[in-house]
Design an enzyme around this catalytic site. Sequence first.
Site, PDB file in Angstrom:
ATOM      1  N   ASN A 114      -2.655 -11.634 -10.878  1.00 40.75           N
ATOM      2  CA  ASN A 114      -2.166 -12.834 -11.587  1.00 40.75           C
ATOM      3  C   ASN A 114      -2.816 -14.140 -11.132  1.00 40.75           C
ATOM      4  O   ASN A 114      -2.935 -15.070 -11.926  1.00 40.75           O
ATOM      5  CB  ASN A 114      -0.632 -12.933 -11.600  1.00 40.75           C
ATOM      6  N   THR A 142      -4.102  -4.382 -10.133  1.00 45.84           N
ATOM      7  CA  THR A 142      -3.362  -4.577  -8.882  1.00 45.84           C
ATOM      8  C   THR A 142      -2.542  -3.339  -8.590  1.00 45.84           C
ATOM      9  O   THR A 142      -1.913  -2.780  -9.490  1.00 45.84           O
ATOM     10  CB  THR A 142      -2.426  -5.814  -8.893  1.00 45.84           C
ATOM     11  N   ASP A 144       0.053  -3.500  -7.057  1.00 43.16           N
ATOM     12  CA  ASP A 144       1.444  -3.969  -7.089  1.00 43.16           C
ATOM     13  C   ASP A 144       2.105  -3.783  -8.453  1.00 43.16           C
ATOM     14  O   ASP A 144       3.325  -3.814  -8.548  1.00 43.16           O
ATOM     15  CB  ASP A 144       1.506  -5.445  -6.709  1.00 43.16           C
ATOM     16  N   GLY A 189       3.909  -4.350  -1.214  1.00 40.06           N
ATOM     17  CA  GLY A 189       4.650  -4.964  -2.304  1.00 40.06           C
ATOM     18  C   GLY A 189       5.458  -6.142  -1.778  1.00 40.06           C
ATOM     19  O   GLY A 189       6.565  -5.944  -1.286  1.00 40.06           O
ATOM     20  N   ARG A 190       4.911  -7.351  -1.855  1.00 35.21           N
ATOM     21  CA  ARG A 190       5.619  -8.528  -1.346  1.00 35.21           C
ATOM     22  C   ARG A 190       6.728  -8.954  -2.301  1.00 35.21           C
ATOM     23  O   ARG A 190       7.785  -9.396  -1.889  1.00 35.21           O
ATOM     24  CB  ARG A 190       4.647  -9.712  -1.178  1.00 35.21           C
ATOM     25  N   GLU A 245       7.488  -3.728   1.870  1.00 34.19           N
ATOM     26  CA  GLU A 245       7.289  -4.760   2.892  1.00 34.19           C
ATOM     27  C   GLU A 245       8.032  -6.047   2.523  1.00 34.19           C
ATOM     28  O   GLU A 245       8.412  -6.828   3.383  1.00 34.19           O
ATOM     29  CB  GLU A 245       5.796  -5.069   3.053  1.00 34.19           C
ATOM     30  N   LEU A 297      -4.573   1.890   3.510  1.00 30.24           N
ATOM     31  CA  LEU A 297      -5.006   3.171   2.963  1.00 30.24           C
ATOM     32  C   LEU A 297      -4.513   3.374   1.532  1.00 30.24           C
ATOM     33  O   LEU A 297      -5.178   3.993   0.713  1.00 30.24           O
ATOM     34  CB  LEU A 297      -4.519   4.331   3.840  1.00 30.24           C
ATOM     35  N   GLN A 298      -3.340   2.835   1.217  1.00 33.38           N
ATOM     36  CA  GLN A 298      -2.770   3.060  -0.116  1.00 33.38           C
ATOM     37  C   GLN A 298      -3.585   2.393  -1.221  1.00 33.38           C
ATOM     38  O   GLN A 298      -3.425   2.717  -2.387  1.00 33.38           O
ATOM     39  CB  GLN A 298      -1.321   2.589  -0.167  1.00 33.38           C
TER      40      GLN A 298
END
Lengths: 414, 414
Positions: A114, A142, A144, A189-190, A245, A297-298
């Site tokens: 974004n 992303t 996310d 994931g903030r 996270e 790693l993800q």
Amino acid sequence: MKNCLVAQSGGPTVAINASLAGVIQGAIDSKQFDKIYGSLNGVQGLLNGRLMDLSQKFEDTPMFIELLKKSPSMYLGSCRYQLPDYSEDDAPYAYIFNKFEQYDIDAFFYIGGNDSMDTVDKLSTYAKAIDRDIKIIGIPKTIDNDLCITDHTPGYGSAAKYVASTLLEIGHDTSIYPINSVTIVEIMGRDAGWLTGASVLARNKYNFAPHLIYLPEVAFDEKQFIKDVRTAMDRYNNVVIAVSEGIKDAKGQYISATSAVEDTFGHSQLSGTGKCLEYIIKQNIQVKVRSVEINILQRCAAHMSSITDIGEAFRLGRHAVEVALQGKTAVMVTAIRKSNSPYSVDMGDTDVKNVAGLVKHVPREWINDVGNDVTQEFIDYVYPLILGEPVVKYQRGIPDYLDISHLFPNKIGE
Amino acid sequence: MKNCLVAQSGGPTVAINASLAGVIQGAIDSKQFDKIYGSLNGVQGLLNGRLMDLSQKFEDTPMFIELLKKSPSMYLGSCRYQLPDYSEDDAPYAYIFNKFEQYDIDAFFYIGGNDSMDTVDKLSTYAKAIDRDIKIIGIPKTIDNDLCITDHTPGYGSAAKYVASTLLEIGHDTSIYPINSVTIVEIMGRDAGWLTGASVLARNKYNFAPHLIYLPEVAFDEKQFIKDVRTAMDRYNNVVIAVSEGIKDAKGQYISATSAVEDTFGHSQLSGTGKCLEYIIKQNIQVKVRSVEINILQRCAAHMSSITDIGEAFRLGRHAVEVALQGKTAVMVTAIRKSNSPYSVDMGDTDVKNVAGLVKHVPREWINDVGNDVTQEFIDYVYPLILGEPVVKYQRGIPDYLDISHLFPNKIGE
């Protein structure tokens, strides 16, 4: 004929290069462009003249497109550069558009999240203001999955597959001792819990891990958490917890920010969310507990990508070229889900203002009432996105990815 | 005819089930055993009567052996039970040998690391003392590769492949920004640096990461470390450091133990080795730095195993059955390297006393003088062990592993 330009921005995913491959293939197939330039390190490449001739690369490197589709991270590099408001400072705009002119750029494709869509918005607004006819198209990516309008974002499906597979493997790993244990797995994931929620797909007929799932969309309550863990321990020997996270308390404060630790130098260090939950459990429950951070790693484990994801990332890249050739600008291409079973998506586009700077959250009704699991709606949504495995080529025992030495021009790693 | 018994112990690897599969296949092919029992949770299964009829499982489950070879962690579970000295307390011995009698066990195969070899030693010593003819055979496994006599241990090659591949992917991930950064990757290994050293295989014609490698075999010197990082930063934008969790200072103290941090509750928490190096760099160098702990993934990521490793683990399991049928006892089966190119190994065995409780370190001459990299000898040693990729079957988008619900008999996860 004119030329086109493509760049990448934001954090790495394993699918962003597939979108780049789609742009290159689409531009070549269209026969509407002389050259396809890649800007190294996002818009920064334009500012400091680091452009790469991708049409040449395509001709010179056998299997270039196929290797690019399967290579992780960002072939063109990234940047953290944010454009100022042009009404306050139009110098970089003038510079960039001068470069567009110099390289005869008719279409600019920007692959990112974004923040990058904000750049697409700003550049296309400026183009309109100076009456310059250039198509500026955003391509989403992303892990996310937090971009609006598009059903999902390229990069998410592969990261979701990696997270689910890893949780299954952690389920196996934690099952070996006949004693109680708790394992906390911290997932990226903030702001949104899409990726953490995907851990639900690790469950199968014998594996019930993760037994608890916490997303940022629901305020984290420590008392409820301790109760949840105790209940799970009554049912399972080895409790596995998936946590974003970015979980926050009822006041909106990140849980990770509530338990800073002091190092031996007396400095306050933010410990991770997983570590915080580990401390909470240690304080309240007598049980062996550890936390695992899947970490970068993800987003870079291309050896385990979803072929659905890679295929759609490629299609979106191609679609962006079509959209530009239709004369559109200031849009982001989108995936529109037509059906879940059989799964199918159409490609569309949307005004980039509908996406720039906004965040798409997991709907509250896709999370259970008590806030420690996701619902069947979530599962139905994410499941098709992780399906299919690419054939990964290995060389000398490790995956065979595309050479990225062009990203290190000034150091020995050339 | 008589029966045989097999059990697993220690920490998980992705190859330990392949050795179990080798024992089962070898015992069935030999036609010398009526039944093959598996003891759940190591020797504990014997103590509490939790035995599994593996011959029946073999007959009832199609593809049992093939699935078992590819499933991570431990199909029979593990235990942390340590046998007392029988001269001090022979009660558990009497109980175990009573069970051997009851189930008509002629051979006992124990798959594990050096602690498990200690159990093999103790049980076979006791057998001799009470003049009981039972063959007790150890089968090595550990991702740490720190067992003596055997050229290497099953589980190491796959973990090494995972570590090398992950370091390559981290190399890609860290290369995207044209600014200086340092990424520290903490790898398992409390006593020996075999697994951390394997990260060297991530290097290829364009990827120079990891740029620095630190093993427990060389005393860690903070000043030298800072100098190393500065030198690497002169040559590379994004420096990647591979470090063993078990590095120690010149006094033999773990580096991770030298920088305990205090949490908000005022408790001292051991931070990881990677975090410690992160603090050291933050204190001394102005650069973006982060640390990544690969954690339990390196021992359970069966989706990326080495077929060389899995194949040898299976062969060692079969060989253990042959050795037992030759009448040997108190031995551990071993891999003997015949040649590097083409790579080939023979199977052998050694007195378990040569292995029990001992640690094999990386030879000092396989590490460079200054202690921040490994040499060509190390590369030649580890390279053949990571070669070859199994076909991983996926089901619903995640790897298809063997059901382990028999490990949870008392809880709902049945």
